[in-house]
Motif scaffolding. Structure first.
Motif, PDB file in Angstrom:
ATOM      1  N   ARG A 169      27.122 -25.504  42.667  1.00 23.70           N
ATOM      2  CA  ARG A 169      27.361 -25.298  44.098  1.00 23.70           C
ATOM      3  C   ARG A 169      26.085 -25.308  44.926  1.00 23.70           C
ATOM      4  NH1 ARG A 169      31.611 -20.318  43.073  1.00 23.70           N
ATOM      5  NH2 ARG A 169      33.430 -21.598  42.495  1.00 23.70           N
ATOM      6  N   ALA A 170      24.935 -25.302  44.254  1.00 23.87           N
ATOM      7  CA  ALA A 170      23.659 -25.310  44.958  1.00 23.87           C
ATOM      8  C   ALA A 170      22.617 -25.998  44.095  1.00 23.87           C
ATOM      9  CB  ALA A 170      23.216 -23.885  45.281  1.00 23.87           C
ATOM     10  N   ASP A 171      21.589 -26.518  44.744  1.00 27.66           N
ATOM     11  CA  ASP A 171      20.449 -27.077  44.028  1.00 27.66           C
ATOM     12  C   ASP A 171      19.418 -25.990  43.733  1.00 27.66           C
ATOM     13  OD1 ASP A 171      21.494 -29.721  44.279  1.00 27.66           O
ATOM     14  OD2 ASP A 171      20.718 -29.783  46.335  1.00 27.66           O
ATOM     15  N   ILE A 172      19.250 -25.109  44.693  1.00 24.59           N
ATOM     16  CA  ILE A 172      18.267 -24.022  44.601  1.00 24.59           C
ATOM     17  C   ILE A 172      18.911 -22.764  45.176  1.00 24.59           C
ATOM     18  CG2 ILE A 172      16.034 -23.175  45.459  1.00 24.59           C
ATOM     19  CD1 ILE A 172      15.205 -26.169  45.697  1.00 24.59           C
ATOM     20  N   MET A 173      18.651 -21.619  44.534  1.00 26.86           N
ATOM     21  CA  MET A 173      19.127 -20.343  45.051  1.00 26.86           C
ATOM     22  C   MET A 173      17.961 -19.377  45.208  1.00 26.86           C
ATOM     23  SD  MET A 173      22.441 -20.437  45.604  1.00 26.86           S
ATOM     24  CE  MET A 173      22.769 -18.684  45.835  1.00 26.86           C
ATOM     25  N   ILE A 174      17.964 -18.682  46.325  1.00 26.25           N
ATOM     26  CA  ILE A 174      16.976 -17.635  46.578  1.00 26.25           C
ATOM     27  C   ILE A 174      17.636 -16.294  46.297  1.00 26.25           C
ATOM     28  CG2 ILE A 174      15.477 -16.554  48.297  1.00 26.25           C
ATOM     29  CD1 ILE A 174      15.671 -19.250  49.875  1.00 26.25           C
ATOM     30  N   ALA A 175      17.119 -15.579  45.306  1.00 31.08           N
ATOM     31  CA  ALA A 175      17.658 -14.261  44.949  1.00 31.08           C
ATOM     32  C   ALA A 175      16.692 -13.196  45.430  1.00 31.08           C
ATOM     33  CB  ALA A 175      17.841 -14.153  43.439  1.00 31.08           C
ATOM     34  N   SER A 176      17.209 -12.225  46.168  1.00 27.07           N
ATOM     35  CA  SER A 176      16.321 -11.191  46.710  1.00 27.07           C
ATOM     36  C   SER A 176      17.007  -9.835  46.735  1.00 27.07           C
ATOM     37  CB  SER A 176      15.880 -11.546  48.136  1.00 27.07           C
ATOM     38  OG  SER A 176      15.078 -10.507  48.678  1.00 27.07           O
ATOM     39  N   GLY A 177      16.195  -8.819  46.524  1.00 28.77           N
ATOM     40  CA  GLY A 177      16.615  -7.448  46.783  1.00 28.77           C
ATOM     41  C   GLY A 177      15.662  -6.873  47.814  1.00 28.77           C
ATOM     42  N   VAL A 178      16.195  -6.146  48.795  1.00 32.53           N
ATOM     43  CA  VAL A 178      15.335  -5.595  49.845  1.00 32.53           C
ATOM     44  C   VAL A 178      15.945  -4.333  50.431  1.00 32.53           C
ATOM     45  CG1 VAL A 178      16.388  -7.059  51.630  1.00 32.53           C
ATOM     46  CG2 VAL A 178      14.112  -6.087  52.014  1.00 32.53           C
ATOM     47  N   ASP A 179      15.102  -3.372  50.706  1.00 29.78           N
ATOM     48  CA  ASP A 179      15.474  -2.190  51.482  1.00 29.78           C
ATOM     49  C   ASP A 179      14.238  -1.642  52.156  1.00 29.78           C
ATOM     50  OD1 ASP A 179      18.205  -1.096  51.691  1.00 29.78           O
ATOM     51  OD2 ASP A 179      18.216  -1.259  49.507  1.00 29.78           O
ATOM     52  N   SER A 180      14.436  -1.118  53.347  1.00 26.90           N
ATOM     53  CA  SER A 180      13.358  -0.423  54.051  1.00 26.90           C
ATOM     54  C   SER A 180      13.642   1.071  54.003  1.00 26.90           C
ATOM     55  CB  SER A 180      13.272  -0.893  55.507  1.00 26.90           C
ATOM     56  OG  SER A 180      14.499  -0.637  56.190  1.00 26.90           O
TER      57      SER A 180
END
Length: 401
Positions: A169-180
Motif C-alpha cells: 500500500r506504500a513505497d515508504i512509511m514514516i514511523a514515529s512516536g512523539v509526545d511533549s
C-alpha cells in the motif's frame, strides 16, 4: 514475504537533537532532567522532568511549524532528519507513495489545556492533528494512521508501517512516536504517586518511580527491494512484532506477566528467531516497582533455557518516560546498538532489586561492547497493552534466509 528495512532515523530528546548527539549522550551518561519550565509546577510536589530546553527548529518549514503546537514542533525536525538520513528530500517526496504512522499519548494537548484554564484557543488539537500537520507539510500520498495506545503507541506505529509495506500500500512509511510534556500528564502521574522526586532508577532497589520526558523518534521504513532499487543504505531489518492486551488493570501491569510474555513470543515467532538469537533486550524499564518486577519476570520466562545470557537496559534514566515516543526512540537506540556493537548503560541504577535479577538476564549498568545479532524492544502501556518488536542487522536474520 517482503522484508522491511530501516533506511533512515531521526530523534529529538532532552539530551539533544539528532541521532548521533542522542547516541553519544546515551553512551556518556547524559541526563536531561531539570526543573519544568514549559508549564507552571508551583502547585506540584514534584517539579522535575526531562524537558527539551533548546528546541531544534524545522529546517524546511519553520514559518509554518511555529504555529502548529509544541508536539508538532518536536517531531518535525526529527522527521526531516530521518528523511535526509534515508536520502530523501523532505520537500520532494511526490515521486513515491509515502505514508505516515504517528504514535502518541497526549497528541497536541495545548488547546485542551488552554480550554481547561479558560484561555482562548486558536489552533486545533487532539492526537490526529500531528499526522494532519505533517501530511500537509510533506504532501504525503500514502496511508496515514494515528495510534493512541499510550506508552506502547510507538511500537504500534512501527508495526502498522510494516504491514502497509508488506501489503504493497506504500513505497515508504514514516514511523514515529512523539509526545511533549503536558500539565495534564504531569498532574495525572503525580496523582497516581508514580513519579520520582529526583531521578529515574530502573530496576534499582531504591527506585521511587518514573520521571516524565518529551521527545520524538522516527524511522523511515521500506521494503528491501525498494531500498535497493533507489540505492538507499540499509541500517537494520525489522523482522517482526508482537501486540496484545491482557486488560489486567487500568494502570497496573499484570504481575504474572502473561501479556508481556505473549508479546515477546509473538515477535520472536514472526521474526523466525529463538531467544538464543537475541543479543539484547531494550526494556520498558520505567523505574516503578510494578513494571520493573513484571518485566523482569517476563524476560526471564521467555529467555529461560536460552543458550546465552541476554543483556537488558533501559534509557529512561537518561531521557525520562516519553510516553508515546518511548518505543520509537528506543527503536533508534536499538538500531545504533546493532550498528556499533555497543549497549548503553541503565543510568542511575546502582543496587539492583533482587526481584529484578535472573540467571538468564544481565542488566547493563555500563557501556558494554559485544557483537549484536538482533534486539528485542519492549513497550507496555496502561490498560494492559503489551508490545515488542525485533530488529536485526542490515542483512536480516533467519527469517530472511
Amino acid at each position: 514475504m517482503k522484508e522491511v528495512v530501516v533506511s533512515g532515523m531521526g530523534v529529538h530528546t532532552s539530551i539533544g537533537f539528532g541521532t548521533e548527539t542522542f547516541w553519544s549522550g546515551l553512551l556518556q551518561g547524559a541526563c536531561g532532567i531539570g526543573t519544568v519550565g514549559v508549564f507552571d509546577v508551583s502547585g506540584h510536589i514534584h517539579k522535575r522532568a526531562c524537558e527539551i530546553k533548546r528546541m531544534q527548529p524545522s529546517a524546511y518549514f519553520q514559518d509554518r511549524v511555529s504555529g502548529m503546537g509544541r508536539t508538532t514542533g518536536i517531531v518535525t525536525p526529527a522527521v526531516e532528519e530521518a528523511l535526509q538520513d534515508a536520502g530523501l528530500a523532505p520537500d520532494g517526496l511526490s515521486a513515491y507513495r509515502v505514508g505516515l504512522c504517528i504514535g502518541t499519548t497526549m497528541g497536541e494537548i495545548e488547546p485542551l489545556e488552554k480550554t481547561l484554564s479558560g484561555d482562548p484557543v486558536d489552533t486545533p488539537g487532539g492526537p490526529h492533528t500531528i499526522a494532519a500537520h505533517l501530511s500537509r507539510l510533506l504532501r504525503l500520498s500514502g496511508p496515514q494512521w494515528t495510534f493512541t495506545n499510550a506508552c506502547s503507541a510507538g511500537n504500534f506505529a512501527i508495526a502498522r508501517c510494516m504491514e502497509e509495506l508488506r501489503l504493497g500500500r506504500a513505497d515508504i512509511m514514516i514511523a514515529s512516536g512523539v509526545d511533549s510534556l503536558s500539565w495534564v500528564a504531569f498532574t495525572g502521574f503525580a496523582s497516581l504517586r508514580a513519579m520520582s522526586p529526583d531521578v529515574c532508577r530502573p530496576f534499582d532497589r531504591k527506585r521511587q518511580g518514573l520521571i516524565l520526558g518529551e521527545g520524538a523518534g522516527v524511522l523511515v521504513l521500506e521494503t528491501r527491494e525498494h531500498a535497493e532499487k533507489r540505492r538507499a543504505q540499509v541500517k537494520a531489518t525489522l523482522l517482526g512484532y508482537g501486540l496484545c492486551c491482557d486488560a489486567h488493570h487500568i494502570t497496573q501491569p499484570d504481575p504474572s506477566a502473561k501479556g508481556a510474555v505473549r508479546a515477546m513470543r509473538q515477535a520472536l515467532a514472526m521474526s523466525g528467531l529463538t531467544p538464543g538469537d537475541i543479543s539484547h533486550v531494550s526494556a520498558h524499564g520505567t523505574g516503578t516497582i510494578a513494571n520493573d518486577q513484571m518485566e523482569t519476570k517476563a524476560i526471564a520466562e521467555v529467555f529461560a533455557g536460552s543458550s546465552r545470557t541476554v543483556t537488558v537496559n533501559s534509557i529512561k534514566g537518561h531521557i525520562g518516560h516519553t510516553l508515546g515516543a518511548a518505543s520509537a526512540i528506543e527503536a533508534v537506540m536499538a538500531v545504533k546498538a546493532i550498528e556499533t556493537g555497543l549497549f548503553p548503560p541503565t543510568l542511575h541504577t546502582e543496587d539492583i532489586d533482587p526481584l529484578c535479577t535472573h540467571d538468564s538476564v544481565r542488566l547493563n549498568r555500563s557501556v558494554r561492547s559485544e557483537p549484536v545479532e538482533a534486539v528485542l524492544s519492549n513497550s507496555y502501556a496502561f490498560g494492559g497493552i503489551n508490545s515488542s518488536i525485533v530488529l536485526a542487522g542490515p542483512k536480516g536474520g533467519k527469517a530472511a534466509s
